[in-house]
Design a protein around this motif. Sequence first.
Motif, PDB file in Angstrom:
ATOM      1  N   ALA A  43      25.120 -27.943  26.059  1.00 34.16           N
ATOM      2  CA  ALA A  43      25.324 -29.373  26.236  1.00 34.16           C
ATOM      3  C   ALA A  43      26.808 -29.714  26.212  1.00 34.16           C
ATOM      4  CB  ALA A  43      24.587 -30.144  25.149  1.00 34.16           C
ATOM      5  N   ASN A  44      27.569 -29.085  25.312  1.00 31.45           N
ATOM      6  CA  ASN A  44      29.016 -29.307  25.268  1.00 31.45           C
ATOM      7  C   ASN A  44      29.679 -28.864  26.567  1.00 31.45           C
ATOM      8  OD1 ASN A  44      28.918 -30.336  22.654  1.00 31.45           O
ATOM      9  ND2 ASN A  44      29.227 -28.326  21.715  1.00 31.45           N
ATOM     10  N   LYS A  45      29.187 -27.756  27.110  1.00 37.03           N
ATOM     11  CA  LYS A  45      29.717 -27.264  28.378  1.00 37.03           C
ATOM     12  C   LYS A  45      29.407 -28.246  29.498  1.00 37.03           C
ATOM     13  CE  LYS A  45      29.609 -23.248  31.452  1.00 37.03           C
ATOM     14  NZ  LYS A  45      29.013 -21.900  31.692  1.00 37.03           N
ATOM     15  N   ALA A  46      28.244 -28.820  29.474  1.00 39.78           N
ATOM     16  CA  ALA A  46      27.862 -29.797  30.495  1.00 39.78           C
ATOM     17  C   ALA A  46      28.777 -31.020  30.436  1.00 39.78           C
ATOM     18  CB  ALA A  46      26.406 -30.211  30.310  1.00 39.78           C
ATOM     19  N   ALA A  47      29.159 -31.436  29.228  1.00 36.83           N
ATOM     20  CA  ALA A  47      30.073 -32.576  29.073  1.00 36.83           C
ATOM     21  C   ALA A  47      31.444 -32.250  29.662  1.00 36.83           C
ATOM     22  CB  ALA A  47      30.196 -32.947  27.600  1.00 36.83           C
ATOM     23  N   LYS A  48      31.914 -31.030  29.407  1.00 31.22           N
ATOM     24  CA  LYS A  48      33.213 -30.604  29.956  1.00 31.22           C
ATOM     25  C   LYS A  48      33.169 -30.533  31.475  1.00 31.22           C
ATOM     26  CE  LYS A  48      34.592 -27.932  25.874  1.00 31.22           C
ATOM     27  NZ  LYS A  48      34.895 -26.569  25.339  1.00 31.22           N
ATOM     28  N   VAL A  49      32.065 -30.035  31.994  1.00 31.20           N
ATOM     29  CA  VAL A  49      31.907 -29.949  33.454  1.00 31.20           C
ATOM     30  C   VAL A  49      31.937 -31.354  34.060  1.00 31.20           C
ATOM     31  CG1 VAL A  49      30.273 -29.375  35.299  1.00 31.20           C
ATOM     32  CG2 VAL A  49      30.689 -27.752  33.450  1.00 31.20           C
ATOM     33  N   TRP A  50      31.318 -32.305  33.383  1.00 29.98           N
ATOM     34  CA  TRP A  50      31.315 -33.681  33.888  1.00 29.98           C
ATOM     35  C   TRP A  50      32.736 -34.200  33.986  1.00 29.98           C
ATOM     36  CZ3 TRP A  50      33.051 -38.505  32.966  1.00 29.98           C
ATOM     37  CH2 TRP A  50      32.461 -39.571  33.650  1.00 29.98           C
ATOM     38  N   LEU A  51      33.544 -33.930  32.954  1.00 31.49           N
ATOM     39  CA  LEU A  51      34.937 -34.376  32.983  1.00 31.49           C
ATOM     40  C   LEU A  51      35.705 -33.714  34.123  1.00 31.49           C
ATOM     41  CD1 LEU A  51      35.958 -34.470  29.193  1.00 31.49           C
ATOM     42  CD2 LEU A  51      35.815 -36.418  30.776  1.00 31.49           C
ATOM     43  N   GLU A  52      35.484 -32.415  34.307  1.00 29.28           N
ATOM     44  CA  GLU A  52      36.175 -31.692  35.376  1.00 29.28           C
ATOM     45  C   GLU A  52      35.800 -32.235  36.750  1.00 29.28           C
ATOM     46  OE1 GLU A  52      35.055 -27.662  34.752  1.00 29.28           O
ATOM     47  OE2 GLU A  52      36.283 -27.421  32.943  1.00 29.28           O
ATOM     48  N   GLN A  53      34.539 -32.584  36.926  1.00 25.91           N
ATOM     49  CA  GLN A  53      34.068 -33.061  38.220  1.00 25.91           C
ATOM     50  C   GLN A  53      34.474 -34.509  38.506  1.00 25.91           C
ATOM     51  OE1 GLN A  53      29.842 -32.381  37.887  1.00 25.91           O
ATOM     52  NE2 GLN A  53      29.976 -30.274  38.694  1.00 25.91           N
ATOM     53  N   ASN A  54      34.811 -35.249  37.449  1.00 29.97           N
ATOM     54  CA  ASN A  54      35.113 -36.670  37.634  1.00 29.97           C
ATOM     55  C   ASN A  54      36.553 -37.051  37.311  1.00 29.97           C
ATOM     56  OD1 ASN A  54      32.345 -38.239  38.118  1.00 29.97           O
ATOM     57  ND2 ASN A  54      31.928 -36.572  36.692  1.00 29.97           N
ATOM     58  N   HIS A  55      37.388 -36.038  36.957  1.00 28.28           N
ATOM     59  CA  HIS A  55      38.762 -36.385  36.556  1.00 28.28           C
ATOM     60  C   HIS A  55      39.557 -37.008  37.707  1.00 28.28           C
ATOM     61  CE1 HIS A  55      39.789 -32.605  38.599  1.00 28.28           C
ATOM     62  NE2 HIS A  55      41.044 -33.053  38.624  1.00 28.28           N
ATOM     63  N   ALA A  56      39.219 -36.622  38.953  1.00 31.08           N
ATOM     64  CA  ALA A  56      39.956 -37.160  40.108  1.00 31.08           C
ATOM     65  C   ALA A  56      39.723 -38.657  40.278  1.00 31.08           C
ATOM     66  CB  ALA A  56      39.549 -36.417  41.381  1.00 31.08           C
ATOM     67  N   ARG A  57      38.613 -39.146  39.711  1.00 27.97           N
ATOM     68  CA  ARG A  57      38.295 -40.569  39.810  1.00 27.97           C
ATOM     69  C   ARG A  57      39.074 -41.415  38.806  1.00 27.97           C
ATOM     70  NH1 ARG A  57      33.331 -40.967  37.762  1.00 27.97           N
ATOM     71  NH2 ARG A  57      33.306 -43.202  38.260  1.00 27.97           N
ATOM     72  N   PHE A  58      39.691 -40.720  37.828  1.00 22.84           N
ATOM     73  CA  PHE A  58      40.359 -41.467  36.761  1.00 22.84           C
ATOM     74  C   PHE A  58      41.668 -42.076  37.257  1.00 22.84           C
ATOM     75  CE2 PHE A  58      43.358 -41.620  33.149  1.00 22.84           C
ATOM     76  CZ  PHE A  58      42.688 -42.541  32.369  1.00 22.84           C
ATOM     77  N   ASP A  59      41.790 -43.377  37.074  1.00 19.06           N
ATOM     78  CA  ASP A  59      43.011 -44.115  37.427  1.00 19.06           C
ATOM     79  C   ASP A  59      43.523 -44.789  36.169  1.00 19.06           C
ATOM     80  OD1 ASP A  59      44.999 -45.767  38.321  1.00 19.06           O
ATOM     81  OD2 ASP A  59      43.838 -46.639  39.963  1.00 19.06           O
ATOM     82  N   GLY A  76      26.449 -34.958  28.260  1.00 19.45           N
ATOM     83  CA  GLY A  76      26.111 -33.837  27.379  1.00 19.45           C
ATOM     84  C   GLY A  76      24.830 -34.095  26.611  1.00 19.45           C
ATOM     85  N   ILE A  77      24.656 -35.321  26.133  1.00 26.96           N
ATOM     86  CA  ILE A  77      23.439 -35.674  25.398  1.00 26.96           C
ATOM     87  C   ILE A  77      22.218 -35.579  26.301  1.00 26.96           C
ATOM     88  CG2 ILE A  77      22.212 -37.574  24.267  1.00 26.96           C
ATOM     89  CD1 ILE A  77      24.931 -38.497  23.178  1.00 26.96           C
ATOM     90  N   GLU A  78      22.347 -36.092  27.518  1.00 24.49           N
ATOM     91  CA  GLU A  78      21.234 -36.029  28.468  1.00 24.49           C
ATOM     92  C   GLU A  78      20.861 -34.579  28.771  1.00 24.49           C
ATOM     93  OE1 GLU A  78      19.989 -37.906  32.791  1.00 24.49           O
ATOM     94  OE2 GLU A  78      22.064 -37.258  32.488  1.00 24.49           O
ATOM     95  N   PHE A  79      21.887 -33.728  28.957  1.00 23.52           N
ATOM     96  CA  PHE A  79      21.652 -32.315  29.244  1.00 23.52           C
ATOM     97  C   PHE A  79      20.936 -31.649  28.066  1.00 23.52           C
ATOM     98  CE2 PHE A  79      22.797 -27.847  29.897  1.00 23.52           C
ATOM     99  CZ  PHE A  79      22.581 -27.715  31.256  1.00 23.52           C
ATOM    100  N   TYR A  80      21.348 -31.988  26.849  1.00 22.97           N
ATOM    101  CA  TYR A  80      20.715 -31.436  25.649  1.00 22.97           C
ATOM    102  C   TYR A  80      19.245 -31.841  25.588  1.00 22.97           C
ATOM    103  CZ  TYR A  80      19.620 -30.530  20.755  1.00 22.97           C
ATOM    104  OH  TYR A  80      19.027 -30.087  19.599  1.00 22.97           O
ATOM    105  N   GLU A  81      18.964 -33.107  25.841  1.00 20.47           N
ATOM    106  CA  GLU A  81      17.585 -33.598  25.780  1.00 20.47           C
ATOM    107  C   GLU A  81      16.708 -32.928  26.838  1.00 20.47           C
ATOM    108  OE1 GLU A  81      18.123 -37.771  26.187  1.00 20.47           O
ATOM    109  OE2 GLU A  81      18.494 -38.108  24.049  1.00 20.47           O
ATOM    110  N   LEU A  82      17.249 -32.736  28.033  1.00 25.85           N
ATOM    111  CA  LEU A  82      16.490 -32.082  29.096  1.00 25.85           C
ATOM    112  C   LEU A  82      16.220 -30.618  28.761  1.00 25.85           C
ATOM    113  CD1 LEU A  82      18.259 -33.597  32.236  1.00 25.85           C
ATOM    114  CD2 LEU A  82      15.917 -34.048  31.474  1.00 25.85           C
ATOM    115  N   LEU A  83      17.227 -29.939  28.210  1.00 22.11           N
ATOM    116  CA  LEU A  83      17.039 -28.542  27.819  1.00 22.11           C
ATOM    117  C   LEU A  83      16.057 -28.420  26.662  1.00 22.11           C
ATOM    118  CD1 LEU A  83      20.466 -26.640  27.901  1.00 22.11           C
ATOM    119  CD2 LEU A  83      18.447 -26.255  29.309  1.00 22.11           C
TER     120      LEU A  83
END
Length: 260
Positions: A43-59, A76-83
């Motif tokens: 789940a922590n890895k999923a949170a990091k991946v989300w940041l990596e995939q969306n960092h370009a959107r940050f202004d 990350g929480i959603e990923f944990y619950e699904l797993l």
Amino acid sequence: MSDYVLFQMWKPFRKSLIKRHHFYVEQARKRLLSQFEDIEADANKAAKVWLEQNHARFDPDHHNPEDFYEAANDAGIEFYELLSDMREQTRLNITAGMFHEWDKQLRDWLVREIEHWHSGDNTRLKVWSADFNQIADLLESFGWKIRATTYFRALDACRLVVNVYKHGEGKSLTDLRQNYPEYLDDPLKGTGSVFTGPKYPDHTNLKVSEKQFQGFSDAIVAFWQDVPEDVFESQIKTVPDWFGKAILKDQNGQRHANKK
């Protein structure tokens, strides 16, 4: 006068059944359940991946960094619950497979033993179609007080769990609520809510813990270890009505065929 053996559990066959069961449980844990051993890290890895995939959107001129970190945490929480849900579904699937294999092996053994001294499709088909309690009645006619054992309760609970997992609402859910509520997770327990208690959890609350799964597995092993090595004709005084009728139907059919 010799006493005929009607049912026999051959020692090597008993060992084979138990060995196959242990193999199933061990490999299910190794190949399937082991994938969920550290879902927090996943789940922590999923949170990091989300940041990596969306960092370009940050202004920085328009976005608050806290909002992005909060969104990543939510991912990350959603990923944990699904797993976590997938882990529970996987364990229930394994439980169902384990129970069905035991049930088929038991009926197959009964039918093969019966065919040593009786022929007829009615009895064979009836053994395969009989419900759990009817099979228990037949086993108890051996003089084997199976319902008095601790493992019978676990097998009965496993049967109901598997039925609820497969069918959802129905009689098995009602019986599970009444007899084995420990397999129905009550998310509102301890909250003081009026919607908590044994009558409220439904099939979506079905849950088998690792300890409970092991209990089911141990019950199957205990059952195979307890099957009488020899069941003699003299031991069986009265058979269940369904079994006796099937035997008579086969015998009447054979007599009728012989008259032709």
